[in-house]
Design a protein around this motif. Structure first.
Motif, short mmCIF file in Angstrom:
data_model
loop_
_atom_site.label_atom_id
_atom_site.label_comp_id
_atom_site.label_asym_id
_atom_site.label_seq_id
_atom_site.Cartn_x
_atom_site.Cartn_y
_atom_site.Cartn_z
N SER A 1 -35.32 67.31 -30.57
CA SER A 1 -36.06 68.21 -29.69
C SER A 1 -37.43 68.45 -30.32
O SER A 1 -37.65 68.15 -31.49
N GLN B 1 -37.63 67.94 -23.13
CA GLN B 1 -36.60 67.95 -24.18
C GLN B 1 -35.53 66.89 -23.92
O GLN B 1 -35.05 66.23 -24.85
N ASP B 2 -35.18 66.67 -22.66
CA ASP B 2 -34.20 65.63 -22.31
C ASP B 2 -34.75 64.23 -22.62
O ASP B 2 -34.01 63.35 -23.06
N GLU C 1 -39.31 75.33 -23.61
CA GLU C 1 -38.65 75.62 -22.33
C GLU C 1 -38.77 74.49 -21.32
O GLU C 1 -38.17 74.57 -20.24
N GLN D 1 -37.42 71.63 -20.05
CA GLN D 1 -36.14 70.92 -20.22
C GLN D 1 -36.27 69.43 -19.96
O GLN D 1 -35.61 68.61 -20.61
#
Length: 630
Positions: free
Chosen positions: A485, A463-464, A458, A460
């Protein structure tokens, strides 16, 4: 509503300033205030040495102020207040305008969009650009090494091997002096594939390649176990280094007065009864044939010596362009750019990684500006200059995989993981110790901030960051195996270990031994001025000397390997985090344990190196800078 004025002083020592968001809470005898963001519009807060005052208004009386709490937030999910989320977004939007991706050459990992050092964001520039001026540093190195006096004879040959001593700086009892004295020996030649500048190519030979038609009869005098060559292969005693990546690469043509040549050798090696690695067969190009003989230790002295010199020259080219430039410098820049684009300064992963990308984007920009550019310094001495080095990187990108950056897996993939079978592979032994120390540390930090795998998924911003590395840095190639990811805490810890190990330990292992192993020119010729021999029994000492680099190129090469082997001023070594981005006690304790583990490794390596004629210290943590900065 009650109002207070709070004055905050930022330390004046180096790296004391911060771009993080700083929050303040007031604790009084009658209550505690909400967190307040200390931020003046259009003002750069918390610069080094600054003293700033802030008005803090609270909703109710706090009584006598007993405690002032200053803290920094962590993950995006911790920032529930709208204004804080907005600040994070704005910071990243600004960064993404400053840190733009650019294709320097087709097929390369993408790099920073900056033509020269002064175009970079100020935060990541060197304090003094003069300190990393390659032209200045190389010239200064040649001056310090007293070799400028040979430059006026730029294209003339040396007279004999002893002539190279005129530009060789003798430093008593050093590795470089030992190389000079023993470079012609097969034991020294084999040792370098394990513990020299480029200890990443040798692999166990599982099957003799058809393109190297060597037989038992050819190498019988080298085999000590009374076995056939095939039986030696089955028992794991045969190793191979294949320089096929150099096949068809264009040799340097920037100087029309001097022809330069490349080869793509295959070298077969043998583990003898003393467990030492020695060469037993060398073919100088990939396609077998009458004009591409297999050279053997039983051949005439100079035939065998020239064959080994060609291998050493080829190893130098792969080392400089692939092992060093691509797989440490350019890869670390990718991680750095993606980090600045997607992780705000308050993010714990930013805080963990920022020390490990320090000056990397700057040194690479300087290299593209002066060193590896068209007509740059690289062209002056190297046979792969003039575009060959670009072709090499483009080819090597096919083999640049995520798993190949995971140190234990990379060692295992080459069949080099057995300490019993191959007991003198110090690069492997020390590297595994450092890898495990880093991985233990990253796992602790990840565990502090991510209480579950779901929290990783979760996040973000995280993950980016990972996606940016894959899509832009690695050009979105599925075959690279780079994750798009990350879904577990364990995988996040591994990923962070790859980033830190590549920038610190791997770079140290392949960079700081360059003067040791490459300063004696015949042991690492940066160019060859005659093509590889096509027949046996014709090589003379005069022919070898005429093939080796001329005086001018030898001088440039020596200046380069000296300059590249030096630590930065005020170098920060592995485990040193003077900026103290982390204020949380559990992380500080994790850092302390990390340092203790590293100190233990330093002691182990020092003990092993005692009384060794060839000590191996490139992966001793006290000699591993935090980042790629030279």
């Amino acid at each position: 509503m009650p109002s207070y004025t709070v004055t905050v002083a930022t330390g004046s020592q180096w790296f004391a300033g911060t771009d993080d968001y700083i929050y303040l809470s007031l604790v009084g005898s009658a209550g505690c205030s909400e967190k307040h963001l200390l931020d003046k519009p259009f003002y750069n807060d918390f610069e080094r040495g600054a003293v700033d005052s802030y008005d803090v208004t609270v909703d109710e009386e706090l009584g006598d102020i007993q405690l002032v709490k200053i803290e920094k937030p962590k993950l995006a999910c911790d920032d529930q207040i709208h204004i804080l989320k907005q600040h994070r977004r704005k910071e990243l939007e600004t960064r993404q305008k400053q840190y733009r991706w650019m294709e320097w050459n087709p097929g390369f990992p993408l790099s920073i969009d900056a033509k020269c050092h002064k175009d970079l964001p100020r935060d990541i520039q060197f304090d003094s650009e003069k300190g990393v001026d390659f032209v200045l540093n190389y010239s200064k190195a040649m001056e310090n090494l007293f070799i400028n006096r040979f430059m006026h004879m730029f294209q003339s040959s040396w007279s004999d091997f002893a002539d190279f001593e005129k530009i060789f700086v003798k430093i008593s009892n050093t590795i470089s002096e030992r190389v000079m004295n023993h470079w012609q020996e097969d034991l020294m030649f084999g040792y370098q594939f394990l513990n020299g500048c480029n200890p990443v190519l040798i692999q166990r030979c599982k099957k003799l390649p058809e393109k190297l038609p060597v037989t038992t009869e050819m190498v019988e005098c080298s085999l000590e176990r009374q076995l056939t060559l095939e039986q030696e292969v089955e028992q794991g005693n045969i190793f191979i280094v294949d320089f096929d990546l150099l096949d068809g690469i264009d040799a340097n043509k920037t100087d029309p007065c001097t022809l330069q040549f490349l080869a793509a050798p295959i070298c077969l090696l043998y583990k003898n009864l003393a467990n030492k690695i020695v060469p037993i067969a060398i073919q100088l190009n990939q396609v077998p044939g009458d004009e591409n003989p297999i050279f053997l230790p039983s051949d005439a002295k100079y035939d065998w010596l020239l064959a080994k010199i060609w291998v050493r020259s080829s190893d130098f080219h792969i080392h400089q362009t692939i092992t060093h430039l691509l797989r440490t410098h350019l890869v670390s820049e990718v991680f750095g750019i993606a980090m600045y684009r997607h992780l705000p300064a308050v993010h714990p992963i930013f805080k963990l990684l920022v020390a490990h990308v320090r000056f990397t984007i700057a040194i690479n920009t300087k290299a593209r500006e002066q060193l590896i550019c068209e007509y740059g310094l690289f062209d002056k001495a190297n046979a792969t200059g003039g575009g060959g080095h670009v072709q090499m990187v483009q080819r090597a990108m096919q083999d640049l995989t995520y798993i190949s950056l995971c140190f234990p897996e990379a060692i295992k993939a080459r069949g080099m993981d057995s300490t019993e079978d191959i007991p003198y592979y110090f690069y492997r032994d020390d590297g595994l110790l450092v890898w495990e120390a880093i991985k233990t540390f990253t796992a602790e930090v990840v565990g502090i901030y991510y209480k579950s795998d779901q929290m990783v998924v979760e996040d973000q911003e995280l993950q980016d960051f990972v996606k940016d590395v894959y899509v832009y840095g690695m050009r979105g190639k599925k075959t690279s195996g780079f994750p798009k990811s990350i879904k577990t805490r364990e995988k996040l810890s591994e990923y962070l270990t790859v980033v830190i190990f590549t920038a610190s330990a791997q770079h140290a292992a392949v960079n700081f031994g360059q003067y040791d192993w490459c300063s004696w020119i015949p042991n690492a010729p940066p160019t060859m001025r005659a093509p590889p021999p096509t027949a046996k029994g014709v090589v003379t000492i005069e022919q070898i000397v005429d093939t080796l680099p001329d005086r001018g190129r030898s001088c440039w090469h020596l200046g380069a390997v000296w300059a590249l082997s030096q630590f930065q001023e005020n170098e920060l070594f592995l485990g040193m985090y003077p900026e103290e981005h982390f204020i949380e006690k559990p992380v500080k304790e994790a850092i302390a344990r990390f340092r203790k583990n590293l100190d233990t490794i330093v002691s182990m390596i020092a003990e092993r190196n005692k009384n060794k004629k060839l000590p191996y210290y490139y992966l001793s943590p006290d000699r591993i800078p935090n980042s790629v900065a030279i």
